[in-house]
Design a protein around this motif. Structure first.
Motif, PDB file in Angstrom:
ATOM      1  N   PHE A 289       0.653  -1.607  -0.145  1.00 20.91           N
ATOM      2  CA  PHE A 289      -0.184  -0.027  -0.017  1.00 20.91           C
ATOM      3  C   PHE A 289       0.710   1.809  -0.424  1.00 20.91           C
ATOM      4  O   PHE A 289       2.203   1.234   0.769  1.00 20.91           O
ATOM      5  CB  PHE A 289      -1.053   0.237   1.125  1.00 20.91           C
ATOM      6  N   PHE A 290       0.475   2.261  -0.444  1.00 17.74           N
ATOM      7  CA  PHE A 290       0.663   3.509  -0.764  1.00 17.74           C
ATOM      8  C   PHE A 290       0.109   4.654  -0.327  1.00 17.74           C
ATOM      9  O   PHE A 290      -0.986   4.399  -0.461  1.00 17.74           O
ATOM     10  CB  PHE A 290       2.326   3.827  -1.387  1.00 17.74           C
ATOM     11  N   GLN A 291       0.209   6.185  -0.473  1.00 20.88           N
ATOM     12  CA  GLN A 291      -0.551   6.978  -0.211  1.00 20.88           C
ATOM     13  C   GLN A 291      -0.287   7.638  -1.299  1.00 20.88           C
ATOM     14  O   GLN A 291       1.496   8.376  -2.006  1.00 20.88           O
ATOM     15  CB  GLN A 291      -0.805   7.545   0.968  1.00 20.88           C
ATOM     16  N   SER A 292      -1.077   8.429  -1.531  1.00 18.55           N
ATOM     17  CA  SER A 292      -1.080  10.065  -2.883  1.00 18.55           C
ATOM     18  C   SER A 292      -1.533  11.169  -2.409  1.00 18.55           C
ATOM     19  O   SER A 292      -2.912  11.481  -2.135  1.00 18.55           O
ATOM     20  CB  SER A 292      -0.653  10.106  -4.033  1.00 18.55           C
ATOM     21  N   MET A 293      -0.969  12.401  -1.834  1.00 23.74           N
ATOM     22  CA  MET A 293      -1.689  13.275  -1.844  1.00 23.74           C
ATOM     23  C   MET A 293      -1.319  14.745  -1.845  1.00 23.74           C
ATOM     24  O   MET A 293      -1.072  15.552  -0.780  1.00 23.74           O
ATOM     25  CB  MET A 293      -2.286  13.557  -0.111  1.00 23.74           C
ATOM     26  N   ILE A 294      -0.328  14.455  -2.671  1.00 20.75           N
ATOM     27  CA  ILE A 294       0.420  16.250  -3.483  1.00 20.75           C
ATOM     28  C   ILE A 294      -0.739  17.236  -3.428  1.00 20.75           C
ATOM     29  O   ILE A 294      -2.075  16.575  -4.122  1.00 20.75           O
ATOM     30  CB  ILE A 294       1.006  15.754  -4.640  1.00 20.75           C
ATOM     31  N   GLY A 295      -0.850  18.109  -2.692  1.00 21.51           N
ATOM     32  CA  GLY A 295      -1.283  19.096  -2.927  1.00 21.51           C
ATOM     33  C   GLY A 295      -1.412  20.270  -3.907  1.00 21.51           C
ATOM     34  O   GLY A 295      -1.730  21.537  -3.603  1.00 21.51           O
ATOM     35  N   ARG A 296      -0.779  20.315  -5.056  1.00 21.38           N
ATOM     36  CA  ARG A 296      -0.653  20.966  -5.872  1.00 21.38           C
ATOM     37  C   ARG A 296      -0.583  20.417  -7.138  1.00 21.38           C
ATOM     38  O   ARG A 296      -0.007  19.274  -7.531  1.00 21.38           O
ATOM     39  CB  ARG A 296       1.078  21.332  -5.712  1.00 21.38           C
ATOM     40  N   ARG A 297      -0.414  21.191  -8.346  1.00 22.66           N
ATOM     41  CA  ARG A 297      -0.946  20.882  -9.466  1.00 22.66           C
ATOM     42  C   ARG A 297       0.226  20.983 -10.403  1.00 22.66           C
ATOM     43  O   ARG A 297       1.200  21.101  -9.962  1.00 22.66           O
ATOM     44  CB  ARG A 297      -1.754  21.964 -10.216  1.00 22.66           C
ATOM     45  N   ALA A 298       0.009  19.613 -11.196  1.00 22.38           N
ATOM     46  CA  ALA A 298       1.603  19.350 -11.695  1.00 22.38           C
ATOM     47  C   ALA A 298       2.581  20.318 -11.587  1.00 22.38           C
ATOM     48  O   ALA A 298       3.799  20.509 -12.064  1.00 22.38           O
ATOM     49  CB  ALA A 298       0.981  18.580 -12.769  1.00 22.38           C
TER      50      ALA A 298
ATOM     51  N   ASN B 169      -0.269  14.561  -8.399  1.00 23.21           N
ATOM     52  CA  ASN B 169      -0.311  12.762  -8.165  1.00 23.21           C
ATOM     53  C   ASN B 169      -0.594  11.545  -9.031  1.00 23.21           C
ATOM     54  O   ASN B 169       0.395  10.491  -8.893  1.00 23.21           O
ATOM     55  CB  ASN B 169      -1.480  12.976  -6.921  1.00 23.21           C
ATOM     56  N   PRO B 170      -1.277  12.232 -10.180  1.00 26.01           N
ATOM     57  CA  PRO B 170      -1.049  10.612 -10.957  1.00 26.01           C
ATOM     58  C   PRO B 170       0.205  10.219 -11.121  1.00 26.01           C
ATOM     59  O   PRO B 170       0.458   9.550 -11.708  1.00 26.01           O
ATOM     60  CB  PRO B 170      -1.637  11.728 -12.217  1.00 26.01           C
TER      61      PRO B 170
END
Length: 228
Positions: free
Chosen positions: A109-118, A126-127
């Protein structure tokens, strides 16, 4: 609580555990980056003791819930960089320290919670981070789950980021690639930010859920559902 639960239960143990030592070695927690996400002379004892305790925790869960599926919850950023020197291991090399636990796991398992656009984050959204994690973890030959997705949590949730993420992740090439590499679970962390459908994110999330569940071998944790 779950002893009589009739379906499979997924245990994501110690999510983002690589950040915990910061407050162990710096009680003020003012400089967490000096201690987080790295295996070195300072943190070695901590992790060397943590690994067998995690394996013991797996055994406890399986003894109480034989139908459980268990895995570690890695911070998604770890797969985006690497440090591998005699003095220190960080990023992907840090993950490899936990190979005994990964091999004993049912899932990764992992998480992805980047709060900025690429474009606000040097091209890393996040993608992109999700793709990098799946590419890295596929080598272990286990099903992979995105256990927590929520852009910006806990600091500043941004629906415009989620909108951009979902539009990118509904691209068939992106979906087919990550599913082919082993991603089997995608969990939205919180319904709250989406309930008003700002930026159309609730509609987009429901559409994405339908596409993700379309593959016969994929499993989706439906934390969000639109009423008819």
């Amino acid at each position: 609580m779950l002893a009589d639960y009739p379906q499979t239960v997924y245990f994501v143990l110690a999510t983002e555990f690589s950040t915990y030592p910061a407050c162990r070695y710096d009680l003020s927690c003012r400089n967490p980056l000096a201690y987080s996400d790295r295996y070195n002379a300072i943190t070695r004892e901590y992790y060397d003791r943590l690994i067998p305790h995690l394996l013991e925790a797996f055994a406890v869960v399986r003894r109480r819930c034989p139908w459980a599926q268990v895995g570690l919850g890695f911070g998604g950023w770890l797969a985006t960089f690497d440090v591998n020197t005699p003095e220190e291991k960080a990023g992907r090399s840090f993950i490899r320290i936990f190979d005994p636990v990964i091999h004993a796991s049912d899932w990764i398992f992992f998480q992805s919670m980047i709060g900025r656009r690429a474009h606000e984050n040097e091209g890393l959204g996040n993608p992109d981070q999700i793709r990098m994690n799946v590419e890295f973890f596929q080598g272990y030959g286990k099903p992979i789950g995105l256990a927590h997705y929520n852009p910006g949590l806990p600091y500043a949730e941004r629906l415009d980021v989620m909108q951009e993420d979902l539009l990118r992740m509904m691209d068939p090439d992106w979906l087919n690639t990550i599913r082919g590499q082993g991603l089997r679970l995608f969990a939205f962390m919180r319904y709250g930010p989406m309930k008003g459908n700002g930026y159309g994110v609730l509609d987009l999330a429901a559409a994405f859920a339908g596409q993700f569940r379309g593959a016969p071998t994929c499993l989706y944790l439906p934390l969000i559902l639109r009423s008819p």
